[in-house]
Structure formats: C-alpha cells, structure tokens
Design a protein around this motif. Structure first.
Motif, short mmCIF file in Angstrom:
data_model
loop_
_atom_site.label_atom_id
_atom_site.label_comp_id
_atom_site.label_asym_id
_atom_site.label_seq_id
_atom_site.Cartn_x
_atom_site.Cartn_y
_atom_site.Cartn_z
N GLU A 1 0.74 -1.50 0.07
CA GLU A 1 0.16 -0.04 0.48
C GLU A 1 1.04 1.44 -0.08
OE1 GLU A 1 -2.08 -2.94 2.38
OE2 GLU A 1 -0.18 -3.00 1.46
N ALA A 2 1.87 1.09 0.99
CA ALA A 2 2.57 2.79 1.16
C ALA A 2 3.75 2.49 -0.20
CB ALA A 2 3.68 2.49 1.88
N VAL A 3 3.32 1.77 -0.86
CA VAL A 3 5.08 2.00 -2.21
C VAL A 3 3.93 2.51 -3.68
CG1 VAL A 3 5.92 0.79 -4.36
CG2 VAL A 3 6.98 0.24 -1.83
N ILE A 4 2.64 1.82 -3.53
CA ILE A 4 1.24 2.48 -4.70
C ILE A 4 1.96 4.16 -4.38
CG2 ILE A 4 -0.75 1.93 -4.86
CD1 ILE A 4 -0.50 -0.35 -4.81
N ALA A 5 1.02 4.56 -3.03
CA ALA A 5 0.43 5.53 -2.89
C ALA A 5 1.65 6.48 -2.75
CB ALA A 5 0.44 5.62 -1.60
N SER A 6 2.93 5.93 -2.49
CA SER A 6 4.05 6.91 -3.26
C SER A 6 4.21 6.93 -4.24
CB SER A 6 5.77 6.31 -2.02
OG SER A 6 5.75 5.20 -1.85
N SER A 7 4.36 5.90 -5.43
CA SER A 7 5.21 5.98 -6.13
C SER A 7 5.08 6.90 -7.41
CB SER A 7 4.97 4.12 -6.89
OG SER A 7 3.11 4.56 -7.92
N LYS A 8 5.65 7.17 -8.46
CA LYS A 8 5.10 7.96 -9.23
C LYS A 8 4.52 7.30 -10.93
CE LYS A 8 9.31 10.85 -7.94
NZ LYS A 8 10.41 11.29 -8.14
N SER A 9 3.94 8.05 -11.53
CA SER A 9 3.69 7.47 -13.09
C SER A 9 4.06 7.13 -13.93
CB SER A 9 2.48 8.51 -13.53
OG SER A 9 1.68 8.51 -15.10
N GLY A 10 3.84 5.82 -13.80
CA GLY A 10 5.16 5.31 -15.34
C GLY A 10 5.90 4.07 -14.61
N ASP A 11 5.89 3.75 -12.90
CA ASP A 11 6.90 3.11 -12.09
C ASP A 11 6.25 1.78 -12.64
OD1 ASP A 11 8.16 4.64 -11.08
OD2 ASP A 11 7.45 5.42 -9.16
N VAL A 12 7.34 0.61 -12.03
CA VAL A 12 6.74 -1.30 -12.39
C VAL A 12 6.73 -1.41 -10.52
CG1 VAL A 12 7.19 -3.27 -13.13
CG2 VAL A 12 7.61 -1.57 -14.49
N ILE A 13 5.76 -1.96 -10.07
CA ILE A 13 6.20 -2.11 -8.80
C ILE A 13 6.49 -4.19 -9.15
CG2 ILE A 13 4.79 -3.02 -6.72
CD1 ILE A 13 3.54 -0.27 -7.14
N ALA A 14 7.26 -4.98 -8.36
CA ALA A 14 7.93 -6.11 -9.03
C ALA A 14 6.90 -6.70 -6.83
CB ALA A 14 9.04 -5.96 -8.93
N LEU A 15 6.08 -7.31 -6.97
CA LEU A 15 6.28 -8.14 -5.66
C LEU A 15 6.79 -9.56 -5.92
CD1 LEU A 15 3.88 -6.18 -6.78
CD2 LEU A 15 2.28 -8.41 -5.23
N SER A 16 7.65 -9.89 -4.64
CA SER A 16 8.04 -10.62 -3.87
C SER A 16 7.38 -12.38 -3.88
CB SER A 16 8.67 -10.46 -2.67
OG SER A 16 10.16 -9.59 -3.48
N PRO A 17 7.79 -13.09 -4.15
CA PRO A 17 6.96 -14.20 -4.18
C PRO A 17 6.62 -13.90 -2.18
CG PRO A 17 8.56 -15.21 -4.98
CD PRO A 17 8.43 -14.37 -4.54
N GLY A 18 4.81 -14.74 -2.48
CA GLY A 18 4.33 -14.97 -1.27
C GLY A 18 3.08 -14.41 -1.23
N LYS B 1 7.24 -17.70 -10.02
CA LYS B 1 5.64 -17.74 -9.33
C LYS B 1 5.61 -16.78 -9.00
CE LYS B 1 5.19 -20.22 -4.72
NZ LYS B 1 6.12 -20.50 -3.86
N LYS B 2 4.02 -16.68 -9.05
CA LYS B 2 3.13 -16.01 -9.17
C LYS B 2 2.82 -15.09 -7.13
CE LYS B 2 0.11 -16.73 -12.58
NZ LYS B 2 -1.58 -17.44 -13.75
N ALA B 3 2.40 -14.49 -7.58
CA ALA B 3 2.63 -13.73 -6.09
C ALA B 3 0.78 -13.60 -5.39
CB ALA B 3 3.16 -12.15 -5.44
N GLU B 4 0.76 -13.53 -5.11
CA GLU B 4 -1.16 -13.87 -4.43
C GLU B 4 -1.95 -12.80 -3.61
OE1 GLU B 4 -4.78 -16.83 -3.08
OE2 GLU B 4 -2.77 -17.07 -2.31
N ILE B 5 -2.64 -11.50 -4.30
CA ILE B 5 -3.16 -10.78 -3.66
C ILE B 5 -4.69 -11.34 -2.40
CG2 ILE B 5 -4.26 -8.63 -3.29
CD1 ILE B 5 -1.45 -8.01 -5.49
N ILE B 6 -4.58 -11.61 -1.29
CA ILE B 6 -6.01 -11.96 -1.06
C ILE B 6 -6.41 -10.86 -0.46
CG2 ILE B 6 -7.37 -12.81 1.11
CD1 ILE B 6 -4.78 -15.29 0.65
N PHE B 7 -7.73 -10.31 -0.82
CA PHE B 7 -8.20 -8.99 -0.86
C PHE B 7 -9.49 -9.27 0.45
CE2 PHE B 7 -11.93 -5.43 -1.37
CZ PHE B 7 -11.29 -4.74 -1.20
#
Length: 769
Positions: free
Chosen positions: A514-531, A553-559
């Motif tokens: 959540e923090a990285v999405i909020a602080s990122s800039k337009s065009g950035d790529v957010i890479a999720l480590s496995p988990g 290996k796909k990371a999983e986001i559980i909402f």
C-alpha cells in the motif's frame, strides 16, 4: 513659417489632449482581479501577478478600441494558474486575454472561456491568445460543456494549447444564436489542439461551427494553420454546421476522425494535411454532406479509414431532410488533391442505409445520392496496388470525373474511365510528405469557377504554371508541418522525453504494498516478491502503474476488505497493468472498479497472466466512466458472480464505457452472469464504436444466472469479433446475438451444450433524434 509652426503645435496639443494614457493595473489576488476586470477602460493593461488563482469567476467587460485595446495578461505568460471552479466571460469590444493557464479544475458554467457575458452583451473584435487549457474537465462525463465558446463577431482564438477534454461537448464551438453573432468572421488560427482522448460516443468534437438549427446562417469563420494532434474524441474532429466557412492549411496528425461538413453549405477546405500511419483505420479525412463545398489542394498520407473515416467520404442524404439530419450532397468540387498510400480514398454513397428500412422510419433512410459534383485534377499514388480506389456504397452517377490519375503499380482496378493509370514517382520532402513528380504533362481540367483556385498547398501560384495534384510541379518545399513551435502558446510544449520506469521491489510485509503504491510515480513498475499479500482496504490507482510478480512464481493478493468494495479502485488517470498475479476475494467484493462518481478523467486496465477467483465482479465500470482500453489476456477467471461488466451507459445516446474491450486466451469457469456485458444504446450512425474482440478463450459452466439467456452481451457495439473460442456446458440460449448490418462477425468457434450464436441483420435501436 511661424504660422505653420503654430498650426502644427495646435494640432499636437489637440492630439495629446485626445489621447488616453495607458494605465497598468497590477492585481495580486482573486478579488482584485475581479474588481479590475469590471472597471477597465480603453488602453488599460491589467497585469495578473504570478501565482494560483482559485475559484475565480472572471467577468472581463469593457470598451477598448483598435488602437487602445484592454489587455488582461499574465505577469509572466504561463505562470498565472486559474484553478478550481473558475471561468472567464468576456463582453465588449477590443479585449485581449494573454498568457493564462487553466488547470486543476472545471468551470461552473457551460463554458470555460465565453465570448459573452449575457445574451446581449457579447464580445466583438476580441481575442484569447497564448493561453493553455489542460484537462479542465467537469467531474462527470455527461456534464457537457465547452472549453471555448465564441459569440459576437470578429473574435480571435490564436496561439493557444488546448488538450485533454474528456467530458461531453465540443472543445471549441462557434455559436450563431442571434444577429449579434451571425457573419462573425471569427479567426481560429495557429493553435495546437493536443490530444483529446476517445470519448466513447458522440459529442466529442474538437471544433464545432454552429448547430443543426443555425445551419442555414452564414458564419464566415476561418480555421487556419492549426495543429490537430491525436484529436480522437469522436468521428468528427471539425464539424461545420454553418455556411461560408474556410478550413485552410491545418495539420491533422494521427487524429481519429474527420473534417465534416455536417450541416450548412459552401465550406472551403483548402491546403490541409491529413497524416496517418497506414495501420490505424480510425484516422480519417474529409466527409461531405450538403451543398456547394470546395475540397482543394489537400494532402492525404496513409489514411486507410473506411466509410465515415475514409479519405474522401461523399455521403448519401435523406430526401427532404430536416435540419438535424443529412442533406443531399450537391454542387461540390473535389479538385487538386493528392493521396499517397491511402486505401480506397474515394467512397461514395457513404451512410446509405436502405437495407435497414425494416427497422427505421422512412424519414431516416439515406437514399439521396450526390448530384452535380465534380472530382477533377487529383492524383493517387499507391506503393502497393489497390484494386478498389473508388468504392460505391451507392452509385456515383451524379459525379463527374475529369483528369484524375493514379500510379497503382500496374495493378488493375475498376473505374478506369474515372481515373487514368499513369507512371510517376514521388519526391520526399520530409518524413510524411511525399509529392508526385510528374514526368509528363497531364491535362488540367478547367471547370466552372476553377479560375478562383489561385494557389497550391504551398501557396505557389497556379495562374501562370498549373498542374494537377495538391502541389504545382517544380515548386515543392518541405512545409515542416510538425514543427510544434509554429503552433500554440509560445511558453508551453507538450513534448515529453521518454523516461525509464523505476522498478520498485516490494515484499509482503504488512502495509508495504500500500505504501509503495501511494508513493510511486506514474510509469513505475511495482515488482512483488513471492508470497501472499493480505490487503484490508482498496488500493487506489490514480496514475499509470504496472504491478507484477517479481519472479516466475505468482504472488497472491488476498483481499480482506469490506463487501462491495474493490481490491483495485481505479481513479481518474488510473491506468493499471497487472501481470502474473493471483487475486483472491471472499465472493462479495470486486476485483477492479472505478469510482462511481467524479470520474473526471479516464481509467484503463490490462490484466495479463493472472488468476482471478471468488469475486462478486471481476470488473465493474460505472455510469459516466470511460476507459480507452480494457484488456484481459492469458488469464483465468473462476467462481465469480459477475465477470466484466461495462453496461452502465443506458442513456441510449450512443455512449459506452470503453473503446476497446479485448479478451484473448482466457478461461472463464463458473461465472454466473454478466460474463462479458458491454453496451452501447441508441441508433446513431455517426457513433462507430465500440470494439469487442473475444478470441482463443474457453467458457465453461458460465451464465447460469443470466436472466436474458445470453452469455456474451454486446448489444449496440458496432465492431464485434468472436473467434476461435470454446463454449462448453453453458446453460444459456445464446452465446451471442450479432448485429449483421454492422461489423459483427464470428468464426471458428466450438459450441458444446451452450446454445447458439445468432445473427440478426437489423437490431431495433432507440432513435436519438
């Protein structure tokens, strides 16, 4: 001698007494600005100090003179920002506005800049110049307004940059309501009309001259020397709906639409450049309706649009047409134009709908073919031969063809009596400009009135040395049409250097994503480590972002958020690409959704290589929201109540929620309803989208709760292609009902216990007029 000196002295004294000393009024805040504009006198300069002026309704009223105009200007052009709920209204004579920047807001009125204060108090001999209006959009797409609305006479809109309008309504409109605005002689010149995103329906013109119900009035407006760049709002870039207008020396660069003489008569379209890429069929040329137009000296490069967007579209009209429909084309001249690599450049009888007579009233049938029209002295060059340089949707028997030539690389074509095959080469003048170099003389047809065509596209004289095509032979030069310094505000450029995106690594530590999405800039790529990433509240996407798994290996986001909320909340400017991730819900939430109100700008979504399961909706798009593109590819969607739902635009005015919906190589399993629901309502022949592609996908045990018994709902969508899919054990009556009269097709699909695919030639649609 003394007597002479005395007379001169007296004259100087009289002149000096009559002259008004110009006054400079400096304003530093909104209240001072409003007060200064109310009391301005001829010759005054109102100087706005640099800064932000928010929620200010400027009423600029006064009586200047030609020699002493009243000027409202920025202290430094481009450093005075008009923001919030703000507007500018002008009334009087000889007023000038210079150097303002409208951004970060919207107008409280029907226009951002209006050349009138009241119905009677209009502006005359006034101008807005060297200004920028950027993304100054109403909060909702259906809150139609105009950014610049011209009334009065002899006004000028010059050297401005105007871009980013997403809500309904033309960007600029000339209004002719009342004698105070007829025969206006307005000048719209040297502007840069930057990208206008696709709107998804009608009411998205860049410039509109008048309206249907003032279409019999003379306007005499000139639109000249402007750059139209990616003006994609709708099928009409310029919509001329009045008489005696001039559209001259403009550049239409990769703009998805056409210059259209929609209503009104006697428009001259002279010396314009239409630049495409030979790939995108949405880039258009000139579409002709009504009487007495002259289409001369224009250049078309790689324009391959069809029908309404063809390089030259001559429409059929409605016999005894009402003002707001389509009048017959008569007494039109198309001469001295050059077409380079523009497929089927001449199309006649465009819009004929005789085949739809069963579902349309007689008053809507376009059966009146063009009459007394001349097509002469034109040149066509094709690098690859074109078997159909002329397409007759209805007969062109009322058109005279004289002295037209084509280099078709030896490929045979119909209508050889209308176009003569010839051998000639091209001369390259610049990246997009290739002019024919004729190695032999070709006769020039001199029709009635042709002596009035005195210049070619470059301004060279045709009187002494004439030749066919847009340019006189031997006098060609590089026009530098894409030198952006020639257009728009002197202080603003829309050229942005491509930046290398930042790759931001994220772990599944609580709150880090959540923090990285909020602080990122337009065009950035957010890479999720496995988990596994547990998210308890919606992730707000308000910029262009890519979110993807760092490794194979796909990371999983559980909402774990509240019911009826989205995992990804797509805000204005939120363009999300998500790759190779598992998204899991509790069955009562949405995977993706935009805001259900105040979507002042577009969203976008690309889902690739993802596994989506247990959501109420995969995608929910609300009313008055729009995405230029929505794409699902190489993904699985399992155990969801609803799938991809883009069907909220039920006003039946031709609007829809996305321009391009693409589903490729996906698997849908146990999606109970709205598997794909994509809607455009209203019979509007000039709305020629949206676009649905469903390919290489498998649909299994879906649609069990679909009330209308149809798996894929796409009613009213004009371009549909359903190909190479497998439909297995779907408890529906129909997989799809295609609209045969439009571009709806299916091929190579396998249906197993899943109903059928049906084609209905003519769908009954609600009339918009």
């Amino acid at each position: 001698m003394k007597k002479t000196l005395l007379i001169i002295s007296l004259l100087l004294l009289i002149v000096s007494c009559e002259q008004k000393v110009a006054k400079s009024i400096v304003v530093t805040n909104s209240s001072e600005l409003i007060e200064a504009t109310k009391n301005a006198q001829a010759g005054d300069n109102i100087v706005i100090k640099d800064g932000i002026y928010k929620d200010v309704e400027i009423v600029f009223e006064g009586e200047g003179t030609k020699e002493n105009p009243i000027i409202l200007k920025a202290e430094n052009a481009g450093k005075v920002f008009i923001e919030g709920i703000s507007s500018l209204q002008m009334g009087g004579s000889y007023l000038e506005v210079n150097g303002l920047f409208f951004r970060n807001g919207y107008s409280p009125f029907k226009n951002v800049i209006g050349f009138r204060i009241t119905e009677e108090n209009v502006a005359n001999y006034s101008k807005v110049t060297n200004c920028v209006i950027l993304d100054y959009n109403s909060l909702e797409r259906d809150q139609d307004n105009l950014w610049v609305q011209l009334y009065g006479t002899h006004n000028e809109l010059s050297n401005n940059y105007i871009a980013g309008k997403t809500n309904g309504g033309p960007t600029v409109r000339v209004d002719l309501k009342g004698n105070q605005s007829i025969r206006n002689y307005h000048q719209i010149i040297n502007n840069h009309f930057g990208p206008r995103p696709r709107k998804g329906g009608a009411r998205g013109e860049t410039i509109q001259l008048g309206s249907s119900f003032t279409s019999m009035s003379p306007s005499n407006t000139t639109i000249a020397n402007n750059l139209f760049e990616e003006c994609n709002g709708e099928v009409e870039i310029i919509s001329s709906k009045t008489n005696f207008n001039i559209i001259k020396n403009n550049i239409f660069y990769k703009s998805e639409g056409s210059v259209v003489t929609r209503h009104g008569n006697y428009v001259t379209i002279d010396g314009n450049y239409f630049i495409g890429d030979g790939v995108n069929k949405q880039f258009g040329g000139i579409r002709i309706v009504n009487t007495g137009h002259w289409i001369i000296n224009n250049y078309f490069y790689k324009i391959i649009g069809e029908n309404f967007r063809s390089p030259l579209a001559i429409m059929n009209g409605i016999p005894k047409s009402p003002l707001n429909r389509y009048n017959q084309v008569t007494d039109v001249v198309v001469a001295y134009n050059t077409y380079v690599d523009s497929k089927s450049p001449w199309q006649f009888g465009v819009g004929t709908n005789i085949a739809q007579a069963a579902v349309l009233p007689k008053s809507e049938i376009r059966s009146a073919r063009a009459l007394r029209t001349v097509v002469a002295n034109n040149i066509i060059y094709n690098s690859v031969g074109d078997e159909t340089p002329i397409i007759e949707h209805d007969k062109a028997d009322g058109v005279k063809f004289k002295n037209n030539i084509i280099n078709n690389q030896g490929v045979g074509f119909d209508n050889s009596e209308r176009i003569k095959a010839a051998e000639f080469e091209l001369t390259k003048l610049s990246e997009h400009i290739y002019m024919p170099k004729l190695t032999s003389d070709f006769d020039v047809y001199n029709g009635f009135g042709f002596e009035t065509i005195k210049q070619d596209i470059f301004g060279n004289s045709r009187e002494n040395s004439n030749s066919i095509g847009a340019a006189v032979q031997g006098l060609m030069k590089d026009p530098a049409i894409l030198d952006k310094t020639k257009y728009g505000a002197s202080w603003y450029s829309n050229v942005v250097e491509a930046a290398t995106p930042n790759v931001l690594a994220v772990t599944n530590a609580k709150g880090e994503l959540e923090a990285v999405i909020a602080s990122s800039k337009s065009g950035d790529v957010i890479a999720l480590s496995p988990g596994t990433y547990k998210v308890s509240a919606s992730l707000v996407i308000n910029k262009s972002l890519t979110i993807q798994s760092k490794d194979d290996k796909k990371a999983e986001i559980i909402f774990e958020g509240a019911d009826n909320t989205p995992l990804f909340n797509l805000n204005p400017y939120g363009i999300l690409t998500i790759n190779n991730i598992v998204l899991s819900g509790n069955g009562k939430q949405k995977a993706f959704a935009n805001l259900n109100k105040n979507m002042s700008n577009h969203f976008g979504l690309t889902v690739s290589g993802c596994d989506i399961n247990n959501f109420d909706y995969v995608l929910k798009a609300y009313k008055q929201t729009f995405a230029e593109e929505v794409t699902f590819k190489n993904s699985t969607i399992t155990n969801c109540e609803n799938g991809i739902e883009l069907s909220e635009e039920t006003n039946d005015r031709g609007d829809y929620n996305t321009e391009y919906l693409t589903v490729d190589n996906c698997q849908f399993t146990n999606v109970k309803q709205n598997v794909i629901d994509y809607y455009r309502g209203g019979y509007d022949e000039s709305t020629i989208g949206g676009n649905l592609l469903v390919s290489n996908s498998v649909f299994t045990e879906c649609g069990s709760k679909e009330e209308n018994g149809m798996l894929l709902n796409h009613r009213g969508i004009v371009n549909v292609n359903i190909t190479k899919n497998v439909f297995k054990n779907n408890k529906v009556e129909f997989v799809s009902i295609l609209w045969g009269a439009k571009n709806n097709v299916e091929s190579n699909n396998t249906l197993i216990n899943s109903g059928k695919i049906k084609t209905e030639e003519n769908l009954v649609m609600k009339l918009m007029y």
